[in-house]
Design a protein around this motif. Structure first.
Motif, PDB file in Angstrom:
ATOM      1  N   ARG A   1       5.652  29.095  14.589  1.00  0.00           N
ATOM      2  CA  ARG A   1       5.411  27.960  13.436  1.00  0.00           C
ATOM      3  C   ARG A   1       5.689  28.840  12.089  1.00  0.00           C
ATOM      4  N   GLN A   2       6.389  27.980  11.363  1.00  0.00           N
ATOM      5  CA  GLN A   2       6.693  28.418  10.064  1.00  0.00           C
ATOM      6  C   GLN A   2       5.649  28.328   9.289  1.00  0.00           C
ATOM      7  N   ILE A   3       5.771  29.266   8.140  1.00  0.00           N
ATOM      8  CA  ILE A   3       4.663  29.447   7.016  1.00  0.00           C
ATOM      9  C   ILE A   3       4.903  28.762   5.982  1.00  0.00           C
ATOM     10  N   SER A   4       4.381  27.722   5.412  1.00  0.00           N
ATOM     11  CA  SER A   4       4.291  26.779   4.416  1.00  0.00           C
ATOM     12  C   SER A   4       3.230  27.198   3.349  1.00  0.00           C
ATOM     13  N   ILE A   5       3.671  27.985   2.288  1.00  0.00           N
ATOM     14  CA  ILE A   5       2.762  28.204   1.135  1.00  0.00           C
ATOM     15  C   ILE A   5       1.986  27.285   0.603  1.00  0.00           C
ATOM     16  N   SER A   6       2.896  26.122   0.341  1.00  0.00           N
ATOM     17  CA  SER A   6       2.119  24.936  -0.254  1.00  0.00           C
ATOM     18  C   SER A   6       1.235  24.227   0.664  1.00  0.00           C
ATOM     19  N   GLU A   7       1.524  24.374   1.981  1.00  0.00           N
ATOM     20  CA  GLU A   7       0.625  23.524   3.164  1.00  0.00           C
ATOM     21  C   GLU A   7      -0.798  24.396   2.971  1.00  0.00           C
ATOM     22  N   LEU A   8      -0.581  25.609   3.101  1.00  0.00           N
ATOM     23  CA  LEU A   8      -1.668  26.511   3.091  1.00  0.00           C
ATOM     24  C   LEU A   8      -2.624  26.689   1.830  1.00  0.00           C
ATOM     25  N   ALA A   9      -2.035  26.411   0.572  1.00  0.00           N
ATOM     26  CA  ALA A   9      -2.851  26.027  -0.484  1.00  0.00           C
ATOM     27  C   ALA A   9      -3.589  24.758  -0.239  1.00  0.00           C
ATOM     28  N   GLN A  10      -3.087  23.672   0.268  1.00  0.00           N
ATOM     29  CA  GLN A  10      -3.652  22.463   0.323  1.00  0.00           C
ATOM     30  C   GLN A  10      -4.931  22.688   1.385  1.00  0.00           C
ATOM     31  N   PHE A  11      -4.591  23.440   2.464  1.00  0.00           N
ATOM     32  CA  PHE A  11      -5.861  23.836   3.175  1.00  0.00           C
ATOM     33  C   PHE A  11      -6.929  24.539   2.426  1.00  0.00           C
ATOM     34  N   TYR A  12      -6.471  25.648   1.758  1.00  0.00           N
ATOM     35  CA  TYR A  12      -7.696  26.258   0.809  1.00  0.00           C
ATOM     36  C   TYR A  12      -8.161  25.565   0.128  1.00  0.00           C
ATOM     37  N   ARG A  13      -7.559  24.336  -0.556  1.00  0.00           N
ATOM     38  CA  ARG A  13      -8.517  23.373  -1.358  1.00  0.00           C
ATOM     39  C   ARG A  13      -9.376  22.631  -0.661  1.00  0.00           C
ATOM     40  N   VAL A  14      -9.096  22.049   0.536  1.00  0.00           N
ATOM     41  CA  VAL A  14     -10.097  21.421   1.472  1.00  0.00           C
ATOM     42  C   VAL A  14     -10.971  22.424   1.627  1.00  0.00           C
ATOM     43  N   ARG A  15     -10.748  23.590   2.302  1.00  0.00           N
ATOM     44  CA  ARG A  15     -11.618  24.780   2.541  1.00  0.00           C
ATOM     45  C   ARG A  15     -12.766  24.903   1.524  1.00  0.00           C
ATOM     46  N   THR A  16     -12.344  25.008   0.070  1.00  0.00           N
ATOM     47  CA  THR A  16     -13.231  25.011  -0.893  1.00  0.00           C
ATOM     48  C   THR A  16     -14.333  23.724  -1.102  1.00  0.00           C
ATOM     49  N   ALA A  17     -13.841  22.813  -0.899  1.00  0.00           N
ATOM     50  CA  ALA A  17     -14.600  21.483  -0.872  1.00  0.00           C
ATOM     51  C   ALA A  17     -15.666  21.560   0.305  1.00  0.00           C
ATOM     52  N   ILE A  18     -15.320  21.985   1.511  1.00  0.00           N
ATOM     53  CA  ILE A  18     -16.079  22.113   2.433  1.00  0.00           C
ATOM     54  C   ILE A  18     -17.444  23.325   2.282  1.00  0.00           C
ATOM     55  N   GLU A  19     -17.002  24.229   1.880  1.00  0.00           N
ATOM     56  CA  GLU A  19     -17.633  25.590   1.643  1.00  0.00           C
ATOM     57  C   GLU A  19     -18.658  25.025   0.622  1.00  0.00           C
ATOM     58  N   CYS A  20     -18.522  24.533  -0.446  1.00  0.00           N
ATOM     59  CA  CYS A  20     -19.548  23.990  -1.496  1.00  0.00           C
ATOM     60  C   CYS A  20     -20.149  23.015  -1.016  1.00  0.00           C
ATOM     61  N   LEU A  21     -19.877  22.293  -0.189  1.00  0.00           N
ATOM     62  CA  LEU A  21     -20.778  21.284   0.506  1.00  0.00           C
ATOM     63  C   LEU A  21     -21.964  21.975   1.408  1.00  0.00           C
ATOM     64  N   SER A  22     -21.157  22.970   2.084  1.00  0.00           N
ATOM     65  CA  SER A  22     -22.052  23.579   3.081  1.00  0.00           C
ATOM     66  C   SER A  22     -23.039  24.397   2.318  1.00  0.00           C
ATOM     67  N   LEU A  23     -22.752  25.003   0.950  1.00  0.00           N
ATOM     68  CA  LEU A  23     -23.837  25.395   0.080  1.00  0.00           C
ATOM     69  C   LEU A  23     -24.827  24.584  -0.296  1.00  0.00           C
TER      70      LEU A  23
ATOM     71  N   MET B   1     -18.484  31.037  -4.900  1.00  0.00           N
ATOM     72  CA  MET B   1     -18.032  30.816  -3.668  1.00  0.00           C
ATOM     73  C   MET B   1     -16.594  30.242  -4.041  1.00  0.00           C
ATOM     74  N   THR B   2     -16.298  29.469  -5.168  1.00  0.00           N
ATOM     75  CA  THR B   2     -14.874  28.941  -5.280  1.00  0.00           C
ATOM     76  C   THR B   2     -14.181  30.220  -5.666  1.00  0.00           C
ATOM     77  N   ASP B   3     -14.433  30.740  -6.596  1.00  0.00           N
ATOM     78  CA  ASP B   3     -13.767  32.057  -7.025  1.00  0.00           C
ATOM     79  C   ASP B   3     -13.408  33.030  -5.976  1.00  0.00           C
ATOM     80  N   HIS B   4     -14.511  33.327  -5.122  1.00  0.00           N
ATOM     81  CA  HIS B   4     -14.294  34.023  -3.953  1.00  0.00           C
ATOM     82  C   HIS B   4     -13.103  33.513  -3.000  1.00  0.00           C
ATOM     83  N   ILE B   5     -13.200  32.190  -2.808  1.00  0.00           N
ATOM     84  CA  ILE B   5     -12.051  31.799  -1.823  1.00  0.00           C
ATOM     85  C   ILE B   5     -10.812  31.889  -2.426  1.00  0.00           C
ATOM     86  N   LEU B   6     -10.750  31.497  -3.924  1.00  0.00           N
ATOM     87  CA  LEU B   6      -9.481  31.486  -4.593  1.00  0.00           C
ATOM     88  C   LEU B   6      -8.887  33.059  -4.809  1.00  0.00           C
ATOM     89  N   GLN B   7      -9.562  33.766  -4.983  1.00  0.00           N
ATOM     90  CA  GLN B   7      -9.254  35.395  -5.203  1.00  0.00           C
ATOM     91  C   GLN B   7      -8.609  35.815  -3.795  1.00  0.00           C
TER      92      GLN B   7
END
Length: 231
Positions: free
Chosen positions: A72-94, A199-205
Protein backbone atom coordinates in the motif's frame (compact mmCIF):
# COMPACT_ATOMS: atom_id res chain seq x y z
CA UNK A 1 0.84 -32.68 9.17
CA UNK A 2 1.42 -30.75 5.94
CA UNK A 3 -1.64 -28.61 6.69
CA UNK A 4 -0.31 -27.66 10.13
CA UNK A 5 3.12 -26.86 8.71
CA UNK A 6 1.50 -24.70 6.02
CA UNK A 7 -0.50 -22.72 8.58
CA UNK A 8 2.58 -22.14 10.74
CA UNK A 9 4.61 -21.06 7.74
CA UNK A 10 1.87 -18.74 6.53
CA UNK A 11 1.64 -17.14 9.97
CA UNK A 12 5.40 -16.67 10.22
CA UNK A 13 5.57 -15.23 6.70
CA UNK A 14 2.69 -12.90 7.47
CA UNK A 15 4.44 -11.56 10.58
CA UNK A 16 7.74 -11.13 8.74
CA UNK A 17 6.18 -9.36 5.77
CA UNK A 18 4.10 -7.10 7.98
CA UNK A 19 7.19 -6.05 9.93
CA UNK A 20 9.09 -5.43 6.68
CA UNK A 21 6.24 -3.26 5.40
CA UNK A 22 5.81 -1.30 8.62
CA UNK A 23 9.56 -0.70 8.94
CA UNK A 24 9.76 0.41 5.27
CA UNK A 25 12.15 -2.42 4.45
CA UNK A 26 9.71 -3.04 1.61
CA UNK A 27 9.03 0.36 0.05
CA UNK A 28 5.40 1.57 -0.20
CA UNK A 29 4.01 0.96 -3.68
CA UNK A 30 6.47 -1.87 -4.41
CA UNK A 31 5.26 -4.84 -6.44
CA UNK A 32 5.89 -8.16 -4.70
CA UNK A 33 5.35 -11.60 -6.21
CA UNK A 34 4.50 -14.97 -4.73
CA UNK A 35 7.41 -16.62 -6.54
CA UNK A 36 10.00 -14.12 -5.28
CA UNK A 37 8.70 -14.33 -1.72
CA UNK A 38 8.55 -18.12 -1.85
CA UNK A 39 12.21 -18.19 -2.90
CA UNK A 40 13.13 -15.64 -0.22
CA UNK A 41 11.45 -17.60 2.59
CA UNK A 42 12.34 -21.02 1.18
CA UNK A 43 8.75 -22.26 1.05
CA UNK A 44 6.12 -23.11 -1.53
CA UNK A 45 3.81 -20.43 -2.90
CA UNK A 46 0.82 -21.68 -0.88
CA UNK A 47 1.79 -20.23 2.54
CA UNK A 48 2.97 -17.05 0.81
CA UNK A 49 -0.42 -16.69 -0.87
CA UNK A 50 -2.17 -17.16 2.49
CA UNK A 51 0.05 -14.52 4.11
CA UNK A 52 -0.59 -12.03 1.30
CA UNK A 53 -4.34 -12.58 1.49
CA UNK A 54 -4.25 -11.84 5.21
CA UNK A 55 -2.23 -8.68 4.61
CA UNK A 56 -4.69 -7.67 1.90
CA UNK A 57 -7.58 -8.02 4.35
CA UNK A 58 -5.77 -5.58 6.66
CA UNK A 59 -5.10 -3.15 3.83
CA UNK A 60 -1.32 -3.55 4.00
CA UNK A 61 -1.18 -4.77 0.39
CA UNK A 62 -3.54 -4.78 -2.57
CA UNK A 63 -3.92 -7.77 -4.89
CA UNK A 64 -4.79 -6.68 -8.42
CA UNK A 65 -6.05 -9.13 -11.01
CA UNK A 66 -3.45 -9.84 -13.72
CA UNK A 67 -1.13 -7.21 -12.22
CA UNK A 68 0.15 -8.73 -9.01
CA UNK A 69 0.43 -7.69 -5.39
CA UNK A 70 1.45 -4.19 -4.34
CA UNK A 71 2.41 -2.76 -0.96
CA UNK A 72 0.00 0.00 0.00
CA UNK A 73 1.04 3.55 -0.76
CA UNK A 74 1.25 5.99 2.13
CA UNK A 75 -0.81 9.12 1.60
CA UNK A 76 0.04 11.71 4.25
CA UNK A 77 -3.08 13.73 3.40
CA UNK A 78 -5.29 10.63 3.70
CA UNK A 79 -3.73 9.73 7.04
CA UNK A 80 -4.39 13.29 8.25
CA UNK A 81 -8.07 12.79 7.43
CA UNK A 82 -8.14 9.57 9.44
CA UNK A 83 -6.55 11.38 12.38
CA UNK A 84 -9.26 14.08 12.24
CA UNK A 85 -11.93 11.39 12.37
CA UNK A 86 -10.05 9.67 15.17
CA UNK A 87 -10.03 12.89 17.20
CA UNK A 88 -13.80 13.25 16.86
CA UNK A 89 -14.38 9.62 17.89
CA UNK A 90 -12.00 9.86 20.85
CA UNK A 91 -13.64 13.03 22.18
CA UNK A 92 -17.08 11.45 21.86
CA UNK A 93 -15.82 8.37 23.70
CA UNK A 94 -14.69 10.66 26.54
CA UNK A 95 -18.14 12.22 26.75
CA UNK A 96 -19.79 8.80 27.00
CA UNK A 97 -17.15 7.42 29.38
CA UNK A 98 -17.59 10.43 31.67
CA UNK A 99 -21.28 9.54 32.01
CA UNK A 100 -21.25 5.77 31.93
CA UNK A 101 -17.83 4.23 32.58
CA UNK A 102 -17.42 2.62 35.99
CA UNK A 103 -15.17 4.57 38.35
CA UNK A 104 -13.32 1.36 39.22
CA UNK A 105 -12.41 0.90 35.55
CA UNK A 106 -11.17 4.50 35.32
CA UNK A 107 -9.06 4.08 38.44
CA UNK A 108 -7.58 0.90 36.96
CA UNK A 109 -6.60 2.81 33.81
CA UNK A 110 -5.09 5.60 35.89
CA UNK A 111 -2.96 3.10 37.81
CA UNK A 112 -1.89 1.29 34.63
CA UNK A 113 -0.70 4.53 33.04
CA UNK A 114 0.89 6.05 36.12
CA UNK A 115 4.09 7.75 34.81
CA UNK A 116 6.00 5.96 37.57
CA UNK A 117 5.55 2.76 35.54
CA UNK A 118 7.04 4.26 32.39
CA UNK A 119 10.54 2.95 33.15
CA UNK A 120 9.26 -0.58 32.60
CA UNK A 121 7.32 0.27 29.46
CA UNK A 122 7.48 -1.97 26.40
CA UNK A 123 10.47 -1.20 24.21
CA UNK A 124 9.12 -3.23 21.29
CA UNK A 125 7.32 -0.79 18.98
CA UNK A 126 4.52 -3.19 18.09
CA UNK A 127 3.85 -4.00 21.76
CA UNK A 128 3.83 -0.32 22.69
CA UNK A 129 1.36 0.44 19.91
CA UNK A 130 -0.89 -2.38 21.14
CA UNK A 131 -0.72 -1.06 24.70
CA UNK A 132 -1.42 2.50 23.59
CA UNK A 133 -4.34 1.42 21.42
CA UNK A 134 -5.75 -0.64 24.29
CA UNK A 135 -5.99 2.53 26.40
CA UNK A 136 -8.09 4.33 23.82
CA UNK A 137 -10.19 1.24 23.12
CA UNK A 138 -10.85 0.84 26.85
CA UNK A 139 -12.31 4.35 26.97
CA UNK A 140 -14.36 3.72 23.83
CA UNK A 141 -15.75 0.44 25.18
CA UNK A 142 -16.09 1.72 28.74
CA UNK A 143 -19.18 3.74 27.97
CA UNK A 144 -20.95 0.74 26.48
CA UNK A 145 -21.20 2.09 22.91
CA UNK A 146 -19.90 -0.84 20.88
CA UNK A 147 -20.37 0.93 17.54
CA UNK A 148 -17.98 3.65 18.70
CA UNK A 149 -15.36 1.06 19.58
CA UNK A 150 -15.80 -0.61 16.19
CA UNK A 151 -15.25 2.65 14.32
CA UNK A 152 -12.19 3.49 16.41
CA UNK A 153 -10.72 0.05 15.79
CA UNK A 154 -11.17 0.56 12.04
CA UNK A 155 -9.31 3.88 12.23
CA UNK A 156 -6.54 2.23 14.25
CA UNK A 157 -6.05 -0.36 11.51
CA UNK A 158 -5.66 2.39 8.92
CA UNK A 159 -3.15 4.56 10.78
CA UNK A 160 -1.08 1.85 12.47
CA UNK A 161 1.48 1.98 9.66
CA UNK A 162 2.73 5.35 10.97
CA UNK A 163 1.41 5.25 14.54
CA UNK A 164 4.14 2.87 15.64
CA UNK A 165 6.74 5.46 14.59
CA UNK A 166 5.45 7.75 17.32
CA UNK A 167 7.36 5.60 19.82
CA UNK A 168 10.74 5.56 18.11
CA UNK A 169 11.84 8.25 20.58
CA UNK A 170 11.88 7.52 24.29
CA UNK A 171 10.43 10.88 25.26
CA UNK A 172 7.28 10.09 23.28
CA UNK A 173 6.68 7.00 25.43
CA UNK A 174 7.16 9.04 28.61
CA UNK A 175 4.79 11.73 27.36
CA UNK A 176 2.19 9.15 26.40
CA UNK A 177 2.16 7.78 29.94
CA UNK A 178 1.86 11.28 31.39
CA UNK A 179 -0.96 12.33 29.07
CA UNK A 180 -2.94 9.09 29.34
CA UNK A 181 -2.75 9.27 33.12
CA UNK A 182 -3.79 12.93 33.15
CA UNK A 183 -6.74 12.35 30.79
CA UNK A 184 -8.17 9.68 33.09
CA UNK A 185 -7.55 11.80 36.19
CA UNK A 186 -9.44 14.69 34.59
CA UNK A 187 -12.39 12.38 33.94
CA UNK A 188 -12.30 11.24 37.56
CA UNK A 189 -12.22 14.90 38.65
CA UNK A 190 -15.26 15.62 36.47
CA UNK A 191 -13.44 18.02 34.15
CA UNK A 192 -14.61 16.69 30.78
CA UNK A 193 -13.71 19.85 28.86
CA UNK A 194 -10.07 19.70 29.99
CA UNK A 195 -9.92 15.97 29.25
CA UNK A 196 -11.16 16.56 25.68
CA UNK A 197 -8.69 19.41 25.17
CA UNK A 198 -5.80 17.24 26.34
CA UNK A 199 -6.98 14.28 24.24
CA UNK A 200 -7.14 16.48 21.13
CA UNK A 201 -3.63 17.83 21.72
CA UNK A 202 -2.36 14.33 22.56
CA UNK A 203 -3.55 12.99 19.20
CA UNK A 204 -2.32 16.04 17.28
CA UNK A 205 1.20 15.82 18.71
CA UNK A 206 1.30 12.08 18.08
CA UNK A 207 0.29 12.63 14.46
CA UNK A 208 2.86 15.40 13.94
CA UNK A 209 5.75 13.35 15.30
CA UNK A 210 4.75 10.17 13.47
CA UNK A 211 4.28 12.08 10.21
CA UNK A 212 7.72 13.67 10.55
CA UNK A 213 9.41 10.32 11.15
CA UNK A 214 7.43 8.75 8.29
CA UNK A 215 8.62 11.38 5.81
CA UNK A 216 12.20 10.87 6.99
CA UNK A 217 11.87 7.09 6.60
CA UNK A 218 10.39 7.43 3.12
CA UNK A 219 13.16 9.80 2.03
CA UNK A 220 15.85 7.55 3.48
CA UNK A 221 14.42 4.45 1.81
CA UNK A 222 14.01 6.24 -1.52
CA UNK A 223 17.58 7.56 -1.42
CA UNK A 224 18.86 4.09 -0.57
CA UNK A 225 16.98 2.59 -3.51
CA UNK A 226 18.36 5.27 -5.82
CA UNK A 227 21.93 4.59 -4.70
CA UNK A 228 21.45 0.84 -5.22
CA UNK A 229 20.12 1.43 -8.73
CA UNK A 230 23.23 3.46 -9.62
CA UNK A 231 25.66 0.70 -8.63
Amino acid sequence: MDGVASRVSASAIYESLKEMILSFEIYPGSRITESDLAAFFGVSRTPVREALQRLAQEGQVSIRTKQGCFVRQISISELAQFYRVRTAIECLSLEIAARSMAKEALWALAREWDPAHCSGAATDLSLMVQKEESFHMALARGGGNHALATYLNDINERIRVIRRLDFTAGFRIERTYEEHHRIVCLLLEGDLAAAKTLMTDHILQSEKFARSVTLEQLARTENGAARSAMR
